[in-house]
Scaffold this motif. Structure first.
Motif, PDB file in Angstrom:
ATOM      1  N   ALA A 271       0.855  -1.186   0.000  1.00 45.73           N
ATOM      2  CA  ALA A 271       0.000   0.000   0.000  1.00 45.73           C
ATOM      3  C   ALA A 271       0.891   1.236   0.000  1.00 45.73           C
ATOM      4  O   ALA A 271       1.982   1.231   0.558  1.00 45.73           O
ATOM      5  CB  ALA A 271      -0.915  -0.011   1.222  1.00 45.73           C
ATOM      6  N   HIS A 272       0.409   2.302  -0.640  1.00 39.82           N
ATOM      7  CA  HIS A 272       1.146   3.566  -0.681  1.00 39.82           C
ATOM      8  C   HIS A 272       0.196   4.713  -0.358  1.00 39.82           C
ATOM      9  O   HIS A 272      -0.982   4.692  -0.738  1.00 39.82           O
ATOM     10  CB  HIS A 272       1.783   3.777  -2.054  1.00 39.82           C
ATOM     11  CG  HIS A 272       2.859   2.783  -2.370  1.00 39.82           C
ATOM     12  ND1 HIS A 272       4.174   2.970  -2.003  1.00 39.82           N
ATOM     13  CD2 HIS A 272       2.813   1.575  -2.989  1.00 39.82           C
ATOM     14  CE1 HIS A 272       4.892   1.943  -2.402  1.00 39.82           C
ATOM     15  NE2 HIS A 272       4.091   1.071  -2.994  1.00 39.82           N
ATOM     16  N   LEU A 273       0.715   5.714   0.332  1.00 38.45           N
ATOM     17  CA  LEU A 273      -0.099   6.834   0.808  1.00 38.45           C
ATOM     18  C   LEU A 273      -0.151   7.968  -0.207  1.00 38.45           C
ATOM     19  O   LEU A 273       0.727   8.107  -1.075  1.00 38.45           O
ATOM     20  CB  LEU A 273       0.460   7.360   2.130  1.00 38.45           C
ATOM     21  CG  LEU A 273       0.501   6.373   3.291  1.00 38.45           C
ATOM     22  CD1 LEU A 273       1.162   7.013   4.497  1.00 38.45           C
ATOM     23  CD2 LEU A 273      -0.903   5.880   3.635  1.00 38.45           C
ATOM     24  N   ARG A 274      -1.180   8.777  -0.066  1.00 35.53           N
ATOM     25  CA  ARG A 274      -1.288   9.986  -0.895  1.00 35.53           C
ATOM     26  C   ARG A 274      -0.056  10.863  -0.687  1.00 35.53           C
ATOM     27  O   ARG A 274       0.467  10.969   0.412  1.00 35.53           O
ATOM     28  CB  ARG A 274      -2.553  10.752  -0.498  1.00 35.53           C
ATOM     29  CG  ARG A 274      -2.803  12.024  -1.312  1.00 35.53           C
ATOM     30  CD  ARG A 274      -4.079  12.691  -0.839  1.00 35.53           C
ATOM     31  NE  ARG A 274      -4.376  13.882  -1.612  1.00 35.53           N
ATOM     32  CZ  ARG A 274      -3.888  15.086  -1.359  1.00 35.53           C
ATOM     33  NH1 ARG A 274      -3.072  15.259  -0.320  1.00 35.53           N
ATOM     34  NH2 ARG A 274      -4.200  16.121  -2.118  1.00 35.53           N
ATOM     35  N   ASP A 275       0.424  11.473  -1.734  1.00 33.11           N
ATOM     36  CA  ASP A 275       1.543  12.414  -1.737  1.00 33.11           C
ATOM     37  C   ASP A 275       2.902  11.719  -1.667  1.00 33.11           C
ATOM     38  O   ASP A 275       3.928  12.389  -1.541  1.00 33.11           O
ATOM     39  CB  ASP A 275       1.425  13.434  -0.607  1.00 33.11           C
ATOM     40  CG  ASP A 275       2.144  14.745  -0.936  1.00 33.11           C
ATOM     41  OD1 ASP A 275       2.081  15.169  -2.106  1.00 33.11           O
ATOM     42  OD2 ASP A 275       2.797  15.315  -0.049  1.00 33.11           O
ATOM     43  N   GLU A 276       2.946  10.389  -1.753  1.00 34.51           N
ATOM     44  CA  GLU A 276       4.252   9.724  -1.798  1.00 34.51           C
ATOM     45  C   GLU A 276       4.977  10.101  -3.091  1.00 34.51           C
ATOM     46  O   GLU A 276       4.357  10.374  -4.130  1.00 34.51           O
ATOM     47  CB  GLU A 276       4.097   8.202  -1.713  1.00 34.51           C
ATOM     48  CG  GLU A 276       3.815   7.722  -0.304  1.00 34.51           C
ATOM     49  CD  GLU A 276       4.024   6.220  -0.151  1.00 34.51           C
ATOM     50  OE1 GLU A 276       4.684   5.615  -1.026  1.00 34.51           O
ATOM     51  OE2 GLU A 276       3.533   5.662   0.844  1.00 34.51           O
ATOM     52  N   LEU A 277       6.303  10.082  -3.009  1.00 35.90           N
ATOM     53  CA  LEU A 277       7.141  10.466  -4.134  1.00 35.90           C
ATOM     54  C   LEU A 277       7.197   9.363  -5.187  1.00 35.90           C
ATOM     55  O   LEU A 277       7.383   8.191  -4.865  1.00 35.90           O
ATOM     56  CB  LEU A 277       8.557  10.767  -3.631  1.00 35.90           C
ATOM     57  CG  LEU A 277       9.625  11.122  -4.682  1.00 35.90           C
ATOM     58  CD1 LEU A 277       9.260  12.417  -5.395  1.00 35.90           C
ATOM     59  CD2 LEU A 277      10.988  11.229  -4.022  1.00 35.90           C
ATOM     60  N   VAL A 278       7.051   9.770  -6.448  1.00 35.48           N
ATOM     61  CA  VAL A 278       7.179   8.852  -7.583  1.00 35.48           C
ATOM     62  C   VAL A 278       8.191   9.463  -8.554  1.00 35.48           C
ATOM     63  O   VAL A 278       8.067  10.631  -8.926  1.00 35.48           O
ATOM     64  CB  VAL A 278       5.833   8.628  -8.302  1.00 35.48           C
ATOM     65  CG1 VAL A 278       6.015   7.706  -9.510  1.00 35.48           C
ATOM     66  CG2 VAL A 278       4.807   8.054  -7.345  1.00 35.48           C
ATOM     67  N   ILE A 279       9.191   8.692  -8.943  1.00 37.69           N
ATOM     68  CA  ILE A 279      10.193   9.190  -9.875  1.00 37.69           C
ATOM     69  C   ILE A 279      10.332   8.214 -11.032  1.00 37.69           C
ATOM     70  O   ILE A 279      10.002   7.027 -10.915  1.00 37.69           O
ATOM     71  CB  ILE A 279      11.563   9.396  -9.195  1.00 37.69           C
ATOM     72  CG1 ILE A 279      12.092   8.076  -8.632  1.00 37.69           C
ATOM     73  CG2 ILE A 279      11.479  10.455  -8.109  1.00 37.69           C
ATOM     74  CD1 ILE A 279      13.484   8.176  -8.041  1.00 37.69           C
ATOM     75  N   ARG A 280      10.800   8.724 -12.145  1.00 38.34           N
ATOM     76  CA  ARG A 280      11.088   7.868 -13.295  1.00 38.34           C
ATOM     77  C   ARG A 280      12.542   7.426 -13.211  1.00 38.34           C
ATOM     78  O   ARG A 280      13.426   8.227 -12.902  1.00 38.34           O
ATOM     79  CB  ARG A 280      10.833   8.621 -14.602  1.00 38.34           C
ATOM     80  CG  ARG A 280      10.907   7.747 -15.848  1.00 38.34           C
ATOM     81  CD  ARG A 280      10.283   8.467 -17.049  1.00 38.34           C
ATOM     82  NE  ARG A 280      11.041   9.640 -17.425  1.00 38.34           N
ATOM     83  CZ  ARG A 280      12.065   9.645 -18.291  1.00 38.34           C
ATOM     84  NH1 ARG A 280      12.460   8.494 -18.861  1.00 38.34           N
ATOM     85  NH2 ARG A 280      12.690  10.762 -18.596  1.00 38.34           N
ATOM     86  N   VAL A 281      12.768   6.139 -13.462  1.00 38.72           N
ATOM     87  CA  VAL A 281      14.130   5.604 -13.438  1.00 38.72           C
ATOM     88  C   VAL A 281      14.412   4.936 -14.777  1.00 38.72           C
ATOM     89  O   VAL A 281      13.492   4.459 -15.462  1.00 38.72           O
ATOM     90  CB  VAL A 281      14.336   4.602 -12.276  1.00 38.72           C
ATOM     91  CG1 VAL A 281      14.210   5.302 -10.932  1.00 38.72           C
ATOM     92  CG2 VAL A 281      13.358   3.442 -12.377  1.00 38.72           C
ATOM     93  N   VAL A 282      15.681   4.898 -15.130  1.00 37.18           N
ATOM     94  CA  VAL A 282      16.091   4.317 -16.408  1.00 37.18           C
ATOM     95  C   VAL A 282      16.984   3.106 -16.141  1.00 37.18           C
ATOM     96  O   VAL A 282      18.057   3.253 -15.541  1.00 37.18           O
ATOM     97  CB  VAL A 282      16.852   5.342 -17.267  1.00 37.18           C
ATOM     98  CG1 VAL A 282      17.308   4.700 -18.576  1.00 37.18           C
ATOM     99  CG2 VAL A 282      15.975   6.555 -17.550  1.00 37.18           C
ATOM    100  N   PRO A 283      16.572   1.906 -16.563  1.00 38.02           N
ATOM    101  CA  PRO A 283      17.428   0.720 -16.387  1.00 38.02           C
ATOM    102  C   PRO A 283      18.747   0.875 -17.146  1.00 38.02           C
ATOM    103  O   PRO A 283      18.762   1.256 -18.319  1.00 38.02           O
ATOM    104  CB  PRO A 283      16.578  -0.420 -16.962  1.00 38.02           C
ATOM    105  CG  PRO A 283      15.164   0.082 -16.887  1.00 38.02           C
ATOM    106  CD  PRO A 283      15.257   1.556 -17.122  1.00 38.02           C
ATOM    107  N   GLN A 284      19.830   0.573 -16.459  1.00 41.17           N
ATOM    108  CA  GLN A 284      21.149   0.659 -17.067  1.00 41.17           C
ATOM    109  C   GLN A 284      21.536  -0.686 -17.692  1.00 41.17           C
ATOM    110  O   GLN A 284      20.765  -1.640 -17.683  1.00 41.17           O
ATOM    111  CB  GLN A 284      22.167   1.083 -16.007  1.00 41.17           C
ATOM    112  CG  GLN A 284      21.827   2.419 -15.352  1.00 41.17           C
ATOM    113  CD  GLN A 284      21.724   3.559 -16.338  1.00 41.17           C
ATOM    114  OE1 GLN A 284      22.722   3.973 -16.907  1.00 41.17           O
ATOM    115  NE2 GLN A 284      20.523   4.077 -16.554  1.00 41.17           N
ATOM    116  N   ALA A 285      22.733  -0.754 -18.252  1.00 42.71           N
ATOM    117  CA  ALA A 285      23.173  -1.971 -18.936  1.00 42.71           C
ATOM    118  C   ALA A 285      23.121  -3.165 -17.985  1.00 42.71           C
ATOM    119  O   ALA A 285      23.506  -3.048 -16.815  1.00 42.71           O
ATOM    120  CB  ALA A 285      24.591  -1.785 -19.471  1.00 42.71           C
TER     121      ALA A 285
END
Length: 389
Positions: A271-285
């Protein structure tokens, strides 16, 4: 037709009609025996079995026996089918829930006949236990903390070795995953490999609504640069609760900087709460492949591999290759460094009947201890006292 027969001051109902067909009687439709994967014995805690099937009813008996009962004609309306796939979950206090799908075979050769399906032993995994304690140096006076000592798992026995034989420990090729596995994985085709996930700066987003575990859609503050195939780190403000999930669909306003609805490739584990941080990540080699060597199920926090190639100092891994979707996890190896007060804490561990631990402070001779984890307590204290030779 039922006749009433009186004898010895008792009344009995008697039907001279032939007995009905087997499929109209109550049967144990499915049976199994739950066992502890470490001991091979039934769990000592209360067992339960659950299913969403309407005409199948849970049954639990002594000795780890579990099953589903019902009347075949009602439970299996299509009696011409060769079998029915039934999904059920086995639960026991102190164990990871086990969800399985089994096929209940129908006896097509004999009209109206039925026989139960026994699927045999179902090994249950213990809930992980935390190994922690303190490293100290004994001298002429009070013990003092052994600061910066390394404590690590150096050997694993998956089952308790016989007291009549010397059984060497297996190599500790085991990883701790955050969170646990999303899917059952394939021992033959799946591979575990390094796949660091690089944060994209300047694109932080927030959850606009709380979500429950098992949810596969989230509301985000914006969808800037979020496309199908993007990987999101959800709950990124807390590394212990972060989940890395691939995006399968994007919806929302016509402009990317407005709120958006994101569909995920698989449901969330937490479960995750309102206003939690979400970021985009890029898979590396990707790094070198490591193969799974013990069966895994959804929810497993520990995976056992054929080696730890290219995994030292790694923060994240990818599991892929089999039929299940690709999944990403943060990881930890089973090593820890004691702090300024000498305290250390290893990641939670299970799937082991016995462990070999070693402590090294870089000054005194190494200390090795062999322990049987106390899974029932949830925490197991192991202290190391260094002494001059």
């Amino acid at each position: 037709m039922v006749r009433i027969v009186h004898t010895n001051l008792r009344a009995y109902g008697f039907s001279p009609d032939d007995a009905g067909p087997d499929i109209e009687k109550t049967w144990a439709l499915l049976s199994a025996r739950a066992v502890d994967e470490v001991t091979g014995e039934p769990p000592r805690t209360q067992l339960a079995i659950e299913t969403d099937e309407v005409e199948m009813f849970p049954r639990v008996a002594d000795g780890g026996l579990i099953g589903l009962a019902g009347i075949p004609a009602r439970a299996f309306p299509d009696l011409n089918a060769p079998g029915y796939d039934v999904t059920f979950t086995v639960r026991a206090a102190g164990y990871i829930p086990l969800t399985q799908t089994a096929t209940i075979a129908l006896n097509l050769g004999v009209i109206g006949a039925f026989a139960p399906t026994d699927i045999g032993a179902l090994p249950l995994r213990r809930a992980p236990v935390v190994i922690k304690g303190r490293t100290v140096v004994a001298g002429g006076g009070p013990n003092v903390p052994a600061v910066g000592a390394t404590v690590q798992v150096t050997g694993i026995w998956p089952t308790l070795p016989s007291a009549a034989a010397v059984v060497p420990a297996a190599a500790p090729n085991i990883l701790y995953l955050r969170p646990g596995l999303y899917f059952n994985r394939d021992l033959v085709n799946d591979r575990v490999r390094r796949r660091e996930l690089q944060r994209v700066l300047g694109e932080d987003k927030r959850l606009l609504a709380a979500v429950e575990a098992g949810t596969d859609t989230i509301e985000l503050s914006d969808r800037v640069n979020v496309v199908v195939g993007s990987v999101l780190a959800i709950g990124a403000q807390d590394p212990e609760r972060t989940e890395f999930v691939t995006v399968s669909a994007v919806g929302g306003a016509t402009t990317a900087d407005q709120p958006a609805r994101i569909t995920l490739a698989h449901p969330l584990a937490r479960a995750h709460l309102r206003d939690e941080l979400v970021i985009r990540v890029v898979p590396q080699a990707p790094g070198a492949d490591n193969q799974l060597v013990r069966e895994t199920i959804a929810g497993d926090r520990c995976v056992v591999l054929d080696g730890l190639a290219d995994l030292a100092g790694v923060g994240a891994i990818e599991i892929a290759g089999g039929a299940a979707l690709v999944e990403y996890h943060a990881i930890r190896l089973y090593t820890a460094t004691s702090n300024a007060d000498g305290y250390y804490r290893l990641p939670p561990i299970n799937r082991a009947a016995q462990l070999e631990l070693q402590a090294d402070d870089g000054v005194h001779p190494n200390i090795t201890q062999i322990i049987v984890p106390n899974y029932a307590a949830g925490e197991h204290i192991v202290d190391f006292v260094f002494r001059a030779p």
